[in-house]
Scaffold this motif. Structure first.
Motif, PDB file in Angstrom:
ATOM      1  N   GLY A  77      17.413  -1.706  23.541  1.00 33.52           N
ATOM      2  CA  GLY A  77      16.893  -2.586  24.574  1.00 33.52           C
ATOM      3  C   GLY A  77      15.458  -3.014  24.328  1.00 33.52           C
ATOM      4  N   ALA A  78      15.038  -2.963  23.057  1.00 32.86           N
ATOM      5  CA  ALA A  78      13.653  -3.300  22.711  1.00 32.86           C
ATOM      6  C   ALA A  78      13.599  -4.347  21.609  1.00 32.86           C
ATOM      7  CB  ALA A  78      12.902  -2.039  22.277  1.00 32.86           C
ATOM      8  N   GLY A  79      14.577  -5.223  21.611  1.00 39.32           N
ATOM      9  CA  GLY A  79      14.641  -6.248  20.581  1.00 39.32           C
ATOM     10  C   GLY A  79      13.627  -7.357  20.739  1.00 39.32           C
ATOM     11  N   ASP A  80      12.962  -7.410  21.888  1.00 41.31           N
ATOM     12  CA  ASP A  80      12.013  -8.499  22.146  1.00 41.31           C
ATOM     13  C   ASP A  80      10.586  -8.153  21.731  1.00 41.31           C
ATOM     14  OD1 ASP A  80      11.788  -6.560  24.095  1.00 41.31           O
ATOM     15  OD2 ASP A  80      11.358  -7.979  25.700  1.00 41.31           O
ATOM     16  N   ARG A  81      10.357  -6.957  21.200  1.00 42.86           N
ATOM     17  CA  ARG A  81       8.997  -6.594  20.777  1.00 42.86           C
ATOM     18  C   ARG A  81       8.936  -6.454  19.259  1.00 42.86           C
ATOM     19  NH1 ARG A  81       7.744  -1.452  19.199  1.00 42.86           N
ATOM     20  NH2 ARG A  81       9.192   0.213  19.660  1.00 42.86           N
ATOM     21  N   GLU A  82       7.732  -6.500  18.744  1.00 42.82           N
ATOM     22  CA  GLU A  82       7.532  -6.346  17.301  1.00 42.82           C
ATOM     23  C   GLU A  82       7.557  -4.859  16.954  1.00 42.82           C
ATOM     24  OE1 GLU A  82       4.000  -7.213  14.142  1.00 42.82           O
ATOM     25  OE2 GLU A  82       4.412  -8.747  15.640  1.00 42.82           O
ATOM     26  N   TRP A  83       8.264  -4.521  15.875  1.00 39.19           N
ATOM     27  CA  TRP A  83       8.365  -3.141  15.426  1.00 39.19           C
ATOM     28  C   TRP A  83       7.573  -2.974  14.134  1.00 39.19           C
ATOM     29  CZ3 TRP A  83      12.148   0.807  16.974  1.00 39.19           C
ATOM     30  CH2 TRP A  83      12.718   0.524  18.220  1.00 39.19           C
ATOM     31  N   GLU A  84       6.627  -2.061  14.130  1.00 38.54           N
ATOM     32  CA  GLU A  84       5.898  -1.760  12.902  1.00 38.54           C
ATOM     33  C   GLU A  84       6.701  -0.737  12.101  1.00 38.54           C
ATOM     34  OE1 GLU A  84       1.604  -1.227  12.979  1.00 38.54           O
ATOM     35  OE2 GLU A  84       1.731  -1.597  15.146  1.00 38.54           O
ATOM     36  N   TYR A  85       6.658  -0.879  10.786  1.00 42.25           N
ATOM     37  CA  TYR A  85       7.391   0.056   9.933  1.00 42.25           C
ATOM     38  C   TYR A  85       6.697   0.195   8.584  1.00 42.25           C
ATOM     39  CZ  TYR A  85       9.232  -4.272   7.916  1.00 42.25           C
ATOM     40  OH  TYR A  85       9.357  -5.512   7.338  1.00 42.25           O
ATOM     41  N   LEU A  86       7.055   1.262   7.893  1.00 46.72           N
ATOM     42  CA  LEU A  86       6.608   1.477   6.520  1.00 46.72           C
ATOM     43  C   LEU A  86       7.769   1.179   5.593  1.00 46.72           C
ATOM     44  CD1 LEU A  86       4.821   4.951   6.765  1.00 46.72           C
ATOM     45  CD2 LEU A  86       3.764   2.690   6.753  1.00 46.72           C
ATOM     46  N   SER A  87       7.484   0.633   4.435  1.00 51.55           N
ATOM     47  CA  SER A  87       8.478   0.500   3.375  1.00 51.55           C
ATOM     48  C   SER A  87       8.288   1.707   2.471  1.00 51.55           C
ATOM     49  CB  SER A  87       8.269  -0.789   2.582  1.00 51.55           C
ATOM     50  OG  SER A  87       8.471  -1.907   3.406  1.00 51.55           O
ATOM     51  N   VAL A  88       9.337   2.474   2.304  1.00 51.27           N
ATOM     52  CA  VAL A  88       9.212   3.738   1.565  1.00 51.27           C
ATOM     53  C   VAL A  88      10.510   4.029   0.806  1.00 51.27           C
ATOM     54  CG1 VAL A  88       9.907   5.063   3.605  1.00 51.27           C
ATOM     55  CG2 VAL A  88       8.578   6.174   1.829  1.00 51.27           C
ATOM     56  N   LEU A  89      10.370   4.603  -0.370  1.00 40.54           N
ATOM     57  CA  LEU A  89      11.549   5.001  -1.132  1.00 40.54           C
ATOM     58  C   LEU A  89      12.276   6.146  -0.429  1.00 40.54           C
ATOM     59  CD1 LEU A  89      10.230   5.020  -4.812  1.00 40.54           C
ATOM     60  CD2 LEU A  89      11.932   3.468  -3.836  1.00 40.54           C
ATOM     61  N   GLY A  90      13.592   6.137  -0.512  1.00 46.95           N
ATOM     62  CA  GLY A  90      14.374   7.245   0.042  1.00 46.95           C
ATOM     63  C   GLY A  90      13.941   8.573  -0.552  1.00 46.95           C
ATOM     64  N   ALA A  91      13.624   8.585  -1.844  1.00 45.70           N
ATOM     65  CA  ALA A  91      13.171   9.820  -2.499  1.00 45.70           C
ATOM     66  C   ALA A  91      11.901  10.341  -1.858  1.00 45.70           C
ATOM     67  CB  ALA A  91      12.953   9.580  -3.989  1.00 45.70           C
ATOM     68  N   ARG A  92      11.004   9.450  -1.491  1.00 48.11           N
ATOM     69  CA  ARG A  92       9.749   9.886  -0.859  1.00 48.11           C
ATOM     70  C   ARG A  92      10.005  10.459   0.531  1.00 48.11           C
ATOM     71  NH1 ARG A  92       4.491  10.198  -1.920  1.00 48.11           N
ATOM     72  NH2 ARG A  92       3.045   9.776  -0.232  1.00 48.11           N
ATOM     73  N   LEU A  93      10.936   9.859   1.279  1.00 51.18           N
ATOM     74  CA  LEU A  93      11.290  10.424   2.583  1.00 51.18           C
ATOM     75  C   LEU A  93      11.820  11.848   2.424  1.00 51.18           C
ATOM     76  CD1 LEU A  93      13.060   7.481   4.445  1.00 51.18           C
ATOM     77  CD2 LEU A  93      10.913   8.578   5.084  1.00 51.18           C
ATOM     78  N   ALA A  94      12.755  12.024   1.492  1.00 54.66           N
ATOM     79  CA  ALA A  94      13.387  13.333   1.305  1.00 54.66           C
ATOM     80  C   ALA A  94      12.451  14.363   0.685  1.00 54.66           C
ATOM     81  CB  ALA A  94      14.646  13.185   0.446  1.00 54.66           C
ATOM     82  N   ASP A  95      11.672  13.942  -0.315  1.00 54.35           N
ATOM     83  CA  ASP A  95      10.877  14.905  -1.089  1.00 54.35           C
ATOM     84  C   ASP A  95       9.479  15.158  -0.545  1.00 54.35           C
ATOM     85  OD1 ASP A  95      13.057  14.934  -2.772  1.00 54.35           O
ATOM     86  OD2 ASP A  95      12.122  13.693  -4.321  1.00 54.35           O
ATOM     87  N   ALA A  96       8.887  14.174   0.142  1.00 55.39           N
ATOM     88  CA  ALA A  96       7.502  14.317   0.597  1.00 55.39           C
ATOM     89  C   ALA A  96       7.370  14.388   2.118  1.00 55.39           C
ATOM     90  CB  ALA A  96       6.658  13.162   0.065  1.00 55.39           C
ATOM     91  N   ILE A  97       8.147  13.593   2.834  1.00 54.67           N
ATOM     92  CA  ILE A  97       7.999  13.544   4.286  1.00 54.67           C
ATOM     93  C   ILE A  97       8.746  14.703   4.962  1.00 54.67           C
ATOM     94  CG2 ILE A  97       8.288  12.156   6.374  1.00 54.67           C
ATOM     95  CD1 ILE A  97       6.248  11.016   4.324  1.00 54.67           C
TER      96      ILE A  97
END
Length: 111
Positions: free
Chosen positions: A49-69
């Motif tokens: 229900g929040a499609g009308d606002r701007e969403w900030e995001y990071l572009s990140v490799l899947g490997a970085r999510l799994a291995d670092a985050i």
């Protein structure tokens, strides 16, 4: 698994003072949200229900999510990809072969 690790994913930023990446705790596991493209992120926003606002995001490799985050998170954590897509969602749980062994809930500790 290889494709997940090589893919650039969009990880939305959480609102509020704590910041960080948007996630949810389900079944004792913290799931980081990630999306394969802006259209998938937009479907998620619409579903919340929040499609009308701007969403900030990071572009990140899947490997970085799994291995670092994931290792930075207190407790078990995995990655949930495209969760608003009934037929296209993917879950990468905190198990050996997906996250670092030290973070895996199914690791066998050496005696």
């Amino acid at each position: 698994m290889g494709e997940f690790r090589r893919s650039v994913l969009l990880a939305p930023l959480a609102d509020g003072a704590d910041g960080g990446l948007m996630s949810v705790v389900q079944g004792g596991i913290r799931w980081l949200y990630a999306f394969t493209d802006e259209a998938a992120l937009a479907r998620f926003a619409q579903a919340r229900g929040a499609g009308d606002r701007e969403w900030e995001y990071l572009s990140v490799l899947g490997a970085r999510l799994a291995d670092a985050i994931v290792p930075m998170i207190d407790g078990p954590a995995g990655v949930a990809v495209n969760v608003a897509d009934e037929d296209g969602s993917m879950f990468f749980p905190p198990v050996v072969g997906i996250v670092p062994e030290a973070c895996a809930v199914d690791r066998v500790d050496a005696a």
